[in-house]
Scaffold this motif. Structure first.
Motif, PDB file in Angstrom:
ATOM      1  N   ALA A 116      44.073  47.764  44.316  1.00  0.00           N
ATOM      2  CA  ALA A 116      42.626  47.905  44.148  1.00  0.00           C
ATOM      3  C   ALA A 116      42.113  46.621  43.518  1.00  0.00           C
ATOM      4  O   ALA A 116      42.789  46.014  42.680  1.00  0.00           O
ATOM      5  CB  ALA A 116      42.285  49.101  43.265  1.00  0.00           C
ATOM      6  N   ILE A 117      40.914  46.221  43.933  1.00  0.00           N
ATOM      7  CA  ILE A 117      40.365  44.944  43.481  1.00  0.00           C
ATOM      8  C   ILE A 117      38.949  45.131  42.948  1.00  0.00           C
ATOM      9  O   ILE A 117      38.213  46.009  43.407  1.00  0.00           O
ATOM     10  CB  ILE A 117      40.381  43.912  44.642  1.00  0.00           C
ATOM     11  N   ASP A 118      38.591  44.299  41.970  1.00  0.00           N
ATOM     12  CA  ASP A 118      37.201  44.232  41.523  1.00  0.00           C
ATOM     13  C   ASP A 118      36.928  42.818  41.037  1.00  0.00           C
ATOM     14  O   ASP A 118      37.775  42.200  40.380  1.00  0.00           O
ATOM     15  CB  ASP A 118      36.906  45.226  40.403  1.00  0.00           C
ATOM     16  N   CYS A 119      35.753  42.303  41.397  1.00  0.00           N
ATOM     17  CA  CYS A 119      35.382  40.946  41.033  1.00  0.00           C
ATOM     18  C   CYS A 119      34.091  40.945  40.227  1.00  0.00           C
ATOM     19  O   CYS A 119      33.229  41.799  40.422  1.00  0.00           O
ATOM     20  CB  CYS A 119      35.186  40.094  42.291  1.00  0.00           C
ATOM     21  N   LEU A 186      44.603  35.989  47.769  1.00  0.00           N
ATOM     22  CA  LEU A 186      44.826  36.341  49.180  1.00  0.00           C
ATOM     23  C   LEU A 186      46.303  36.573  49.479  1.00  0.00           C
ATOM     24  O   LEU A 186      46.650  37.361  50.361  1.00  0.00           O
ATOM     25  CB  LEU A 186      44.269  35.249  50.109  1.00  0.00           C
ATOM     26  N   LYS A 187      47.150  35.914  48.730  1.00  0.00           N
ATOM     27  CA  LYS A 187      48.592  36.143  48.882  1.00  0.00           C
ATOM     28  C   LYS A 187      48.944  37.568  48.476  1.00  0.00           C
ATOM     29  O   LYS A 187      49.793  38.217  49.096  1.00  0.00           O
ATOM     30  CB  LYS A 187      49.371  35.131  48.023  1.00  0.00           C
ATOM     31  N   ILE A 188      48.273  38.080  47.440  1.00  0.00           N
ATOM     32  CA  ILE A 188      48.505  39.461  46.979  1.00  0.00           C
ATOM     33  C   ILE A 188      47.955  40.463  48.001  1.00  0.00           C
ATOM     34  O   ILE A 188      48.572  41.479  48.299  1.00  0.00           O
ATOM     35  CB  ILE A 188      47.849  39.689  45.604  1.00  0.00           C
ATOM     36  N   ILE A 199      33.239  47.112  48.340  1.00  0.00           N
ATOM     37  CA  ILE A 199      34.250  46.046  48.370  1.00  0.00           C
ATOM     38  C   ILE A 199      33.818  44.832  49.191  1.00  0.00           C
ATOM     39  O   ILE A 199      34.368  43.742  49.042  1.00  0.00           O
ATOM     40  CB  ILE A 199      35.590  46.633  48.889  1.00  0.00           C
ATOM     41  N   HIS A 200      32.813  45.002  50.035  1.00  0.00           N
ATOM     42  CA  HIS A 200      32.336  43.853  50.823  1.00  0.00           C
ATOM     43  C   HIS A 200      31.803  42.756  49.906  1.00  0.00           C
ATOM     44  O   HIS A 200      31.902  41.566  50.236  1.00  0.00           O
ATOM     45  CB  HIS A 200      31.247  44.302  51.813  1.00  0.00           C
ATOM     46  N   ASN A 201      31.263  43.134  48.738  1.00  0.00           N
ATOM     47  CA  ASN A 201      30.778  42.127  47.777  1.00  0.00           C
ATOM     48  C   ASN A 201      31.936  41.309  47.202  1.00  0.00           C
ATOM     49  O   ASN A 201      31.822  40.097  46.994  1.00  0.00           O
ATOM     50  CB  ASN A 201      30.029  42.814  46.629  1.00  0.00           C
ATOM     51  N   ASP A 202      33.069  41.981  46.964  1.00  0.00           N
ATOM     52  CA  ASP A 202      34.241  41.279  46.433  1.00  0.00           C
ATOM     53  C   ASP A 202      34.813  40.313  47.478  1.00  0.00           C
ATOM     54  O   ASP A 202      35.168  39.177  47.156  1.00  0.00           O
ATOM     55  CB  ASP A 202      35.308  42.294  46.009  1.00  0.00           C
ATOM     56  N   PHE A 203      34.899  40.777  48.728  1.00  0.00           N
ATOM     57  CA  PHE A 203      35.419  39.913  49.792  1.00  0.00           C
ATOM     58  C   PHE A 203      34.487  38.725  50.030  1.00  0.00           C
ATOM     59  O   PHE A 203      34.939  37.615  50.315  1.00  0.00           O
ATOM     60  CB  PHE A 203      35.594  40.715  51.086  1.00  0.00           C
ATOM     61  N   GLN A 204      33.183  38.970  49.915  1.00  0.00           N
ATOM     62  CA  GLN A 204      32.208  37.892  50.098  1.00  0.00           C
ATOM     63  C   GLN A 204      32.381  36.829  49.014  1.00  0.00           C
ATOM     64  O   GLN A 204      32.340  35.629  49.291  1.00  0.00           O
ATOM     65  CB  GLN A 204      30.789  38.462  50.062  1.00  0.00           C
TER      66      GLN A 204
END
Length: 318
Positions: A116-119, A186-188, A199-204
């Motif tokens: 899970a990711i958050d930026c 990106l490796k992770i 999550i589109h905001n994090d990828f952006q």
């Protein structure tokens, strides 16, 4: 003398029988006996198959029942990761054969395949209106932190947005450059099922696009809204979902959000409805195209055929 090979074979068979008896005594092998030339199989397949001399498998003992096509979505939210993984194994092992089966050909899911990711973003550019990455946190399936770093944006920071981002000027002293952080993150994320909220905001912010069938956005999971008693199609905040479903207060105070806490919360919410959501997704997502490496039809020799050559190249070579 001809007795040598037979004695050797007899000793080998005797050792085989001793090992078999020991495994049976330890309960690792079914006491049911059947013929076979190889050593007994240990583990979940024990007692189900033995290898013949020709390399094929022969049934031995009771038959292993075939997995059912429909998995009950009512698995407890507190189910262990292993049991959830087994549910997904059954779901995805159906491949993309019949329309009644599960139409997904991605690898069998395991807890290790989830993150899970958050930026957190700060403002750059004219009047600080551009959003650039300033912190990124990644947690695993159990919520353990596997990445958490402050990141120096490519443009000068105009607005730290501390009230929401929690980022201050002091944090930038130990921040790493964006390109270096992007490569690490990106490796992770590669080949992972990535969970996040909006999550589109994090990828952006990462300047990255993750495959849709490997993305789980908790702001777009109707099952979560339904369980929280909220409109199914409504875009509900992470804070609201956490309060309704996890009885958990997040994003409180004036010191900003914690990207670690937000990533952990997104994973908790996903796991709450994981089996039901994966079951629905498996029936709705189109199958992934076969990999050129594993697709037997993509034999490189076929490209020597004239029909694969451009017509202008063909005419110039004549």
């Amino acid at each position: 003398p001809p007795e040598g090979p037979s004695k050797k074979k007899s000793r080998k068979h005797q050792r085989f029988m001793e090992r078999r008896a020991l495994l049976e005594q330890k309960g690792l092998l079914s006491p049911h006996r059947c013929l076979g030339s190889q050593a007994p199989v240990v583990g979940p397949e024990a007692g189900s198959t033995l290898t013949k001399a020709g390399g094929t498998t022969a049934p031995c003992g009771r038959k292993v029942p075939k997995p059912k096509q429909v998995v009950s979505p009512s698995l407890s939210p507190s189910a262990s990761p292993d049991s959830i993984a087994r549910h997904h194994s059954v779901l995805l092992s159906q491949g993309n054969g019949s329309s009644k089966g599960v139409r997904m050909s991605s690898p069998l899911l395991r807890p290790g395949k989830y993150v899970a990711i958050d930026c957190e973003m700060v403002g750059t550019g004219p009047q600080g209106r551009l959003s650039e990455l300033a912190r990124c946190s990644v947690v695993n399936y159990e919520g353990d932190v596997i990445y958490d770093k402050y990141i120096l944006p490519e443009l000068p920071i105009v607005d730290y947005r501390t009230r929401w981002s929690g980022v201050t000027k002091q944090h930038m002293k130990s921040a790493i450059p964006f390109k270096a952080a992007q490569a690490e993150i990106l490796k992770i994320l590669k080949d992972k099922i990535v969970v996040g909220h909006a999550i589109h905001n994090d990828f952006q912010a990462l300047k990255y696009f993750h495959p849709k069938d490997r993305t789980r956005d908790t702001s777009r999971i109707p099952v979560l809204n339904q369980r929280a008693g909220l409109p199914v199609r409504a875009s509900v905040s992470l804070k609201s979902l956490a309060r309704h479903l996890l009885q958990k207060k997040i994003q409180v105070g004036c010191k900003g959000h914690s990207s670690v806490e937000d990533a952990q919360t997104a994973m908790e919410l996903y796991r709450l409805v994981e089996v039901q959501w994966e079951t629905e997704l498996a029936h709705s997502l189109p199958p992934r195209p076969p990999s050129p490496v594993t697709d037997p039809t993509t034999d490189s020799s076929q490209y020597m055929d004239d029909r694969y050559w451009p017509t202008d190249l063909m005419s110039s070579s004549l």
